[in-house]
Every structure is written in C-alpha cells, then in structure tokens.
Design a protein around this motif. Structure first.
Motif, PDB file in Angstrom:
ATOM      1  N   PHE A  67      31.469  11.857  11.002  1.00  0.00           N
ATOM      2  CA  PHE A  67      32.221  12.924  10.978  1.00  0.00           C
ATOM      3  C   PHE A  67      32.688  13.424  12.637  1.00  0.00           C
ATOM      4  CE2 PHE A  67      32.624  17.508  11.650  1.00  0.00           C
ATOM      5  CZ  PHE A  67      34.077  17.646  11.194  1.00  0.00           C
ATOM      6  N   ALA A  82      34.311  25.713  11.328  1.00  0.00           N
ATOM      7  CA  ALA A  82      34.901  24.664  11.616  1.00  0.00           C
ATOM      8  C   ALA A  82      36.000  24.739  13.052  1.00  0.00           C
ATOM      9  CB  ALA A  82      35.711  23.891  10.830  1.00  0.00           C
ATOM     10  N   ILE A 122      40.432  21.494   1.304  1.00  0.00           N
ATOM     11  CA  ILE A 122      39.281  20.865   0.851  1.00  0.00           C
ATOM     12  C   ILE A 122      38.674  21.358  -0.399  1.00  0.00           C
ATOM     13  CG2 ILE A 122      36.977  20.910   1.533  1.00  0.00           C
ATOM     14  CD1 ILE A 122      37.877  20.918   4.537  1.00  0.00           C
ATOM     15  N   LEU A 146      33.919  16.388   4.653  1.00  0.00           N
ATOM     16  CA  LEU A 146      34.745  16.729   6.001  1.00  0.00           C
ATOM     17  C   LEU A 146      35.289  15.434   6.541  1.00  0.00           C
ATOM     18  CD1 LEU A 146      32.364  19.207   7.630  1.00  0.00           C
ATOM     19  CD2 LEU A 146      34.568  19.768   6.174  1.00  0.00           C
ATOM     20  N   TRP A 159      29.029  16.717   4.846  1.00  0.00           N
ATOM     21  CA  TRP A 159      29.446  15.942   5.865  1.00  0.00           C
ATOM     22  C   TRP A 159      30.537  15.114   5.415  1.00  0.00           C
ATOM     23  CZ3 TRP A 159      29.313  18.345  10.186  1.00  0.00           C
ATOM     24  CH2 TRP A 159      28.303  19.039  10.698  1.00  0.00           C
ATOM     25  N   CYS A 161      29.913  27.190   6.765  1.00  0.00           N
ATOM     26  CA  CYS A 161      30.497  26.130   7.435  1.00  0.00           C
ATOM     27  C   CYS A 161      31.585  26.818   8.463  1.00  0.00           C
ATOM     28  CB  CYS A 161      31.188  24.982   6.710  1.00  0.00           C
ATOM     29  SG  CYS A 161      32.172  23.799   7.574  1.00  0.00           S
ATOM     30  N   TYR A 221      38.096  14.421   4.392  1.00  0.00           N
ATOM     31  CA  TYR A 221      39.275  15.217   4.886  1.00  0.00           C
ATOM     32  C   TYR A 221      40.059  14.674   6.137  1.00  0.00           C
ATOM     33  CZ  TYR A 221      41.771  19.311   6.525  1.00  0.00           C
ATOM     34  OH  TYR A 221      42.503  20.101   6.793  1.00  0.00           O
ATOM     35  N   ASN A 222      39.215  14.302   7.131  1.00  0.00           N
ATOM     36  CA  ASN A 222      39.821  13.982   8.245  1.00  0.00           C
ATOM     37  C   ASN A 222      40.350  12.423   8.324  1.00  0.00           C
ATOM     38  OD1 ASN A 222      39.061  16.242   9.823  1.00  0.00           O
ATOM     39  ND2 ASN A 222      37.565  15.097  11.299  1.00  0.00           N
ATOM     40  N   ALA A 280      32.461  20.839  13.393  1.00  0.00           N
ATOM     41  CA  ALA A 280      32.051  22.016  12.549  1.00  0.00           C
ATOM     42  C   ALA A 280      30.707  22.040  12.711  1.00  0.00           C
ATOM     43  CB  ALA A 280      32.145  21.488  11.044  1.00  0.00           C
ATOM     44  N   ILE A 325      39.698  18.368  11.846  1.00  0.00           N
ATOM     45  CA  ILE A 325      38.609  19.062  12.075  1.00  0.00           C
ATOM     46  C   ILE A 325      38.110  18.525  13.213  1.00  0.00           C
ATOM     47  CG2 ILE A 325      36.537  19.901  11.407  1.00  0.00           C
ATOM     48  CD1 ILE A 325      37.358  20.254   8.429  1.00  0.00           C
TER      49      ILE A 325
END
Length: 442
Positions: free
Chosen positions: A108, A170, A321, A348, A345, A168, A351-352, A182, A179
């Motif tokens: 991440f 970020a 998210i 995230l 993790w 969290c 998501y990225n 984070a 992101i």
C-alpha cells in the motif's frame, strides 16, 4: 493459473501502453513485500506468499463472498495440490497468519508513494498540488481479544460502544483521490499524533486541507516548515483567543496565537506564539473563518475560501471505501488483531488500485479523475480480475488489459447536483452488554 502468474507469463506479449496491472503492482513490489513476512515459505504444500497477497486484495473487491469463494474466484491454489485442499477455511486463515500485515502495508505504501503525488491536467490550484488529511473509524467483530487490543468509545463511566474500533488517518490527493499514506492504530490514539508522520510525505509546492480537529501548533508549524512552499488550511476553532497583527482588508487579517504550555512541553522547539492568516466569509447567512499559512501577497481571500470546500473530497473517498467496497458492512471480517490490520491495509491498497486506474482512464478521455463513478469502476475492475485469473490463454490477456481503460470511459458520472444526504448518526454508547442472539422485536 493465478492472477499474478498469468500477468507474469503474458508480460512479454503486452505492449507498453497496455501493461496495466503490471505497472500497478510490479514484481519488485511483490518480492519486497513478501520478504517482510516473518514466516514466508516456499514449501509446495502451502500457499505462496504472493498468492496470499492477491487473496487479501480479493477480500477487498468481493466483500460479500466468503474467503474460500474469493480464493476460488481468483483461482488461488498451490501448484501440484488439489484445489479443495488449499481452499479449506483453516488453510486460508493459516496462510494469512503466516503472511502477516507488514507485506500488505508495504505494498500500500509503495502505491501511495508512486501514485499519490502524480499530477494530472488542471490538477494544480495556483501552482500548488492539493491534498487533504482526515480520519475515519472502522469496527471489528466484538471479542475479548479485539476489544482489549483496539478498545472502543469508552467514557468516564463503564459505557462503551457495542463494537471495538480502530482509527485510520489518511493523506489523500484531492484531485485523484489516491491515498498517499495512512496510519492505523487502536481507537485510543488521537488523530493529531497519527497525522504527524504523514506531513513528511507531502511534496513541495502543495496545500493541505484539514478539519478543525487537527488544530495543533506543533502539527501546523511542522507542516509549513518541513519543506519548500508547503501550506495548510483549516477552519478556526470556536472561542480561540488571538490578537490581530495586521489587517489586509475586509475579513482578511494576520493573527497571533499563543502556544499552550502542554504543546511546548511535548515539543520544546515550538515558539511561545505563532501567526496565521484568518479569513472570514459568509455562507448562507452564517460567518465562517478559516486559518491558513498562505500569504496575502499571493493568494486572495476569496480563492482560499472557495478552496476549503474541496476538503469534502476526502470524505467522499472514505465513503467510497465504506459504502462501495465494504458494501456498508458494519464490521470488518477478520477476527484477530494482526489479520484486522492486514485486511485494512489490503482494503486501502485495493482502493488505490481502483483510483489509479480510474484516474488514468480519465486522462485518456480528457476528463477529471473524480468524474468516474467509483462504485461502477470497482465492480468493473473486480470482474476483470476474475476474467484474467481464470483465463487459460495468456495470449488474450494483453487484449483484455488494452480494453480496460477504454471500457472505464463509459463510467463517467453525469454532471448533476449531488443530492443532499444527512451524515449518519454515531452508534450510541450503552452501559449494558449487547445480546447478539436476542430475538428481533415484532
């Protein structure tokens, strides 16, 4: 055939401009992350660590599927062994425990480091990249171990929230919604201490938007002094005592504030007082005041007041998210502290991946990255992952990857006013134990 292997096998046949997922998660990232696992194994009776990382990513894309079904969808198994043997729930849990949380955190952070500071057309605000910092809470299943580790919304009495919670904080690129980095911790740690390490990830020539909960002389002074042309912007706290040093015009002034003894005790290098620019403006008949480090000689009060409202973009990122990826699930699915960290993790990172691919597609279609519907992009990319992992012919992988961004072009949102929705009410605290097996009221 696993997704990672299919991509590796087809890498020689992919044109440079269609090397989509390989550019997202390069092999060296996977190898570096796998080396962080304290119990990485190459024994054939166990799942290889790279496949376990894809499994954790799959958990983020397919929230409503059991983990064993996620593994089947992504065709994850150990070479030479029966698929069903490796897809037993206990085997998958043991594989995740061997992997640990650090490899997913490493992947991440690599994604944020490379993608979070990328510039896009019409990305800058008066020559500055725009970022935002904010925090969000995630809930875990209620167990003695998780409540002991993460804690919950305790008060001065014995009252507490029904679920353990973790925090969290970020740092997000406001334009692409990627992101940058984070920090994740138990609930008891505050947002300001978690935000301190993030300011060192900011690039020069940038402006960071914050909520009023991040008002801290230590944080803001450090942010502005840690690089070249780094600035911040946040709303003023009510009842804050300040002295006007210079008046720039109507609703625009330079004010001086004292640094609290508690802050100077924690950081003796802080001055006894510090200055900020205060801008007061009117919204729907109500006065609002924001503080900033932006100089009055370069940036107008009106432009700064308009810029602050872009802070809401990070709230939309957290909503994507929790709503689109977690499908509004109340709690995360993992049941031990280490696996909770690993799951988050992985969430995230997934998501990225979606945001990066959507941003690149927007550039090809000459649109803004935030104009692509995140929900539909998530569903579309998840379907592509299944197709790639179950594709027995690596020769067709290049064509499918080449079509991906072109297909994402269909997912742009219509330009219509966003509906007004009230924010959700927080869980109430109770001093009484919650009976999970109670019959519903009739």
């Amino acid at each position: 055939m696993s997704l990672s292997r299919a991509l590796r096998d087809s890498s020689e046949t992919l044109p440079a401009n269609t090397d989509r997922f390989l550019e997202h998660v390069p092999n060296e990232w996977l190898n570096a992350a796998a080396e962080l696992s304290s119990q990485v194994t190459i024994r054939r009776r166990r799942l290889p660590s790279d496949q376990v990382m894809w499994l954790v990513l799959g958990m983020a894309f397919f929230r409503n599927k059991p983990i064993a079904e996620v593994a089947r969808s992504l065709n994850i198994s150990a070479d030479g062994l029966a698929n069903e043997q490796m897809l037993a729930k206990s085997a998958l849990t043991q594989a995740r425990q061997r992997l640990g949380a650090e490899p997913m955190q490493c992947l991440f952070q690599q994604s944020g480091k490379h993608w979070g500071v990328e510039r896009y057309p019409q990305d800058d605000w008066h020559g500055l990249q725009v970022f935002a910092v904010d925090g969000a809470l995630f809930r875990t299943p209620d167990s003695t171990e998780l409540r002991s580790h993460f804690g919950s919304g305790n008060t001065s009495t014995d009252r507490q929230t029904p679920f353990p919670m973790l925090r969290c904080v970020a740092l997000m690129n406001v334009r692409s919604h990627v992101i940058v980095d984070a920090c994740i911790s138990p609930y008891r740690r505050g947002e300001v201490p978690l935000a301190m390490p993030l300011i060192h990830k900011l690039p020069d020539h940038s402006i960071t938007l914050l909520d009023k909960g991040f008002y801290s002389a230590d944080l803001l002074v450090s942010l502005a002094s840690s690089g070249v042309d780094r600035h911040w912007l946040l709303p003023a706290r009510k009842g804050l005592v300040s002295t006007v040093v210079e008046d720039y015009g109507a609703g625009d002034r330079l004010v001086e504030m004292k640094v609290s003894p508690q802050a100077r005790k924690k950081n003796p290098s802080l001055p006894e007082s510090w200055c900020a620019r205060a801008i007061t403006y009117e919204v729907e008949g109500k006065e609002k005041t924001v503080f900033t480090s932006l100089p009055a000689s370069v940036y107008t009060a009106k432009a700064i007041a308009e810029l602050y409202h872009q802070r809401w973009e990070i709230e939309l990122g957290f909503r994507d998210i929790k709503s689109s990826m977690l499908d509004n699930a109340i709690v995360l699915r993992s049941k031990t502290p280490a696996l909770v960290y690993q799951e988050l993790w992985g969430l995230l990172l997934a998501y990225n991946l979606i945001r990066r691919e959507a941003s690149q597609a927007a550039v090809e279609h000459k649109r803004a990255p935030q104009e692509i519907s995140f929900k539909f992009a998530c569903q579309f990319i998840a379907a592509e992952l299944i197709s790639l992992s179950n594709n027995p012919s690596p020769g067709t992988t290049g064509r499918r990857l080449a079509d991906l961004r072109g297909s994402l072009g269909m997912l742009f949102k219509e330009n219509r006013p966003r509906p007004s929705r009230p924010r959700s009410v927080k869980l109430s605290k109770t001093r009484y134990p919650v009976n999970r097996n109670a019959a519903p009221l009739k």
